[in-house]
Design a protein around this motif. Sequence first.
Motif, mmCIF file in Angstrom:
data_model
loop_
_atom_site.group_PDB
_atom_site.id
_atom_site.type_symbol
_atom_site.label_atom_id
_atom_site.label_comp_id
_atom_site.label_asym_id
_atom_site.label_seq_id
_atom_site.Cartn_x
_atom_site.Cartn_y
_atom_site.Cartn_z
ATOM 1 N N GLN A 121 -1.082 -10.247 0.149
ATOM 2 C CA GLN A 121 -1.626 -11.181 1.336
ATOM 3 C C GLN A 121 -1.058 -10.610 2.753
ATOM 4 O O GLN A 121 -1.423 -11.287 3.766
ATOM 5 C CB GLN A 121 -0.975 -12.666 1.014
ATOM 6 C CG GLN A 121 -1.479 -13.098 -0.138
ATOM 7 C CD GLN A 121 -0.671 -14.403 -0.626
ATOM 8 O OE1 GLN A 121 -0.398 -15.135 0.348
ATOM 9 N NE2 GLN A 121 -1.151 -14.966 -1.694
ATOM 10 N N ALA A 122 -0.322 -9.518 2.647
ATOM 11 C CA ALA A 122 0.103 -8.996 3.795
ATOM 12 C C ALA A 122 -1.092 -8.458 4.819
ATOM 13 O O ALA A 122 -2.343 -8.153 4.198
ATOM 14 C CB ALA A 122 1.070 -7.786 3.695
ATOM 15 N N HIS A 123 -1.093 -8.501 5.954
ATOM 16 C CA HIS A 123 -2.240 -7.676 7.139
ATOM 17 C C HIS A 123 -1.461 -6.797 8.070
ATOM 18 O O HIS A 123 -0.458 -6.942 8.532
ATOM 19 C CB HIS A 123 -3.114 -8.840 7.409
ATOM 20 C CG HIS A 123 -2.644 -9.580 8.335
ATOM 21 N ND1 HIS A 123 -1.702 -10.778 8.408
ATOM 22 C CD2 HIS A 123 -2.660 -9.666 9.735
ATOM 23 C CE1 HIS A 123 -1.373 -11.233 9.197
ATOM 24 N NE2 HIS A 123 -1.825 -10.559 10.302
ATOM 25 N N GLY A 124 -2.393 -5.823 8.558
ATOM 26 C CA GLY A 124 -2.016 -5.063 9.658
ATOM 27 C C GLY A 124 -2.968 -3.990 9.869
ATOM 28 O O GLY A 124 -3.994 -4.163 9.138
ATOM 29 N N ALA A 125 -2.516 -3.167 11.007
ATOM 30 C CA ALA A 125 -3.528 -2.102 11.009
ATOM 31 C C ALA A 125 -2.750 -0.965 11.433
ATOM 32 O O ALA A 125 -1.823 -1.040 12.114
ATOM 33 C CB ALA A 125 -4.662 -2.458 12.107
ATOM 34 N N SER A 126 -3.116 0.357 11.265
ATOM 35 C CA SER A 126 -2.610 1.458 11.727
ATOM 36 C C SER A 126 -3.881 2.429 12.068
ATOM 37 O O SER A 126 -5.046 2.451 11.655
ATOM 38 C CB SER A 126 -1.913 2.380 10.794
ATOM 39 O OG SER A 126 -2.429 2.571 9.512
ATOM 40 N N ALA A 127 -3.386 3.505 12.962
ATOM 41 C CA ALA A 127 -4.672 4.231 13.609
ATOM 42 C C ALA A 127 -3.778 5.643 13.794
ATOM 43 O O ALA A 127 -2.666 5.779 14.385
ATOM 44 C CB ALA A 127 -5.400 3.952 14.730
ATOM 45 N N VAL A 128 -4.528 6.784 13.813
ATOM 46 C CA VAL A 128 -4.135 7.910 14.038
ATOM 47 C C VAL A 128 -5.108 8.995 14.514
ATOM 48 O O VAL A 128 -6.079 8.653 14.035
ATOM 49 C CB VAL A 128 -3.260 8.716 13.112
ATOM 50 C CG1 VAL A 128 -3.928 9.045 11.893
ATOM 51 C CG2 VAL A 128 -2.394 10.098 13.354
ATOM 52 N N ILE A 129 -4.986 9.922 15.433
ATOM 53 C CA ILE A 129 -5.913 10.867 15.772
ATOM 54 C C ILE A 129 -5.624 12.332 15.211
ATOM 55 O O ILE A 129 -4.425 12.745 15.237
ATOM 56 C CB ILE A 129 -5.792 11.011 17.395
ATOM 57 C CG1 ILE A 129 -6.126 9.852 18.138
ATOM 58 C CG2 ILE A 129 -7.297 12.245 17.710
ATOM 59 C CD1 ILE A 129 -7.448 9.173 18.103
ATOM 60 N N VAL A 130 -6.329 12.968 14.627
ATOM 61 C CA VAL A 130 -6.237 14.259 13.770
ATOM 62 C C VAL A 130 -7.024 15.241 14.422
ATOM 63 O O VAL A 130 -8.296 14.979 14.501
ATOM 64 C CB VAL A 130 -6.473 14.092 12.301
ATOM 65 C CG1 VAL A 130 -6.197 15.210 11.467
ATOM 66 C CG2 VAL A 130 -5.326 12.773 11.685
ATOM 67 N N GLY A 131 -6.487 16.499 14.591
ATOM 68 C CA GLY A 131 -7.326 17.684 14.996
ATOM 69 C C GLY A 131 -6.710 18.931 14.454
ATOM 70 O O GLY A 131 -5.454 19.059 14.171
ATOM 71 N N ALA A 132 -7.311 19.736 14.730
ATOM 72 C CA ALA A 132 -7.089 21.215 14.348
ATOM 73 C C ALA A 132 -7.187 22.209 15.583
ATOM 74 O O ALA A 132 -8.022 21.588 16.699
ATOM 75 C CB ALA A 132 -7.776 21.797 13.265
ATOM 76 N N ASN A 133 -6.698 23.262 15.570
ATOM 77 C CA ASN A 133 -6.840 24.094 16.748
ATOM 78 C C ASN A 133 -6.482 23.202 18.121
ATOM 79 O O ASN A 133 -7.405 23.246 19.172
ATOM 80 C CB ASN A 133 -8.247 24.830 17.112
ATOM 81 C CG ASN A 133 -8.287 25.477 15.605
ATOM 82 O OD1 ASN A 133 -7.481 26.214 15.420
ATOM 83 N ND2 ASN A 133 -9.657 25.431 15.280
#
Length: 184
Positions: free
Chosen positions: A116-128
Amino acid sequence: MLNPEVSKLGQQAALKAIKKWGQPISKITHLIFCTASCVDMPGADFQLVKLLSLNPSVTRTMIYEAGCYVDATVLRLAKDFAENNEGARILVVCAEITTVFFHGLTDTHIDILVGQAHGASAVIVGANLEPEIERPLFEIVACRQTIIPNSEHGVVANIREMGFNYYLSGEVPKFVGGNVGFSD
């Protein structure tokens, strides 16, 4: 009700990640969105593109109902996209509002609180990366997944008429802790 709210929760996490990244949102080339909270069309990824004013041609990947294992999946996908698309910058967003897991508690089934927990996460991923303007916080050296033998009872969820039935075994920490590997 959940699709717009999951997208809005994802938007909050995405804006924090974009601010920390410090680059214009127009540099985002891919979006990976995951949730177990809703399955609608158009999906939460579509809604998030509009909420963030992302380029309408951003490459989108939407993953529904994948459960806990999706965290490693989205990192693996983001790493693959970044390494195989020159200049790609991938916004990864996971957001959950798990009202479909809501059930009354019992003395023998308090694990339902986790569902029943809630939340959010985000990340930017790149190479070079462009070292003069991008400063990575982490490096994804490798990302893989495997099925842990005899773990199928660890996390069990079933969709039924009244919503999700959810069970989390007390053995999950042992399964995870005994199978996480790090490379030098």
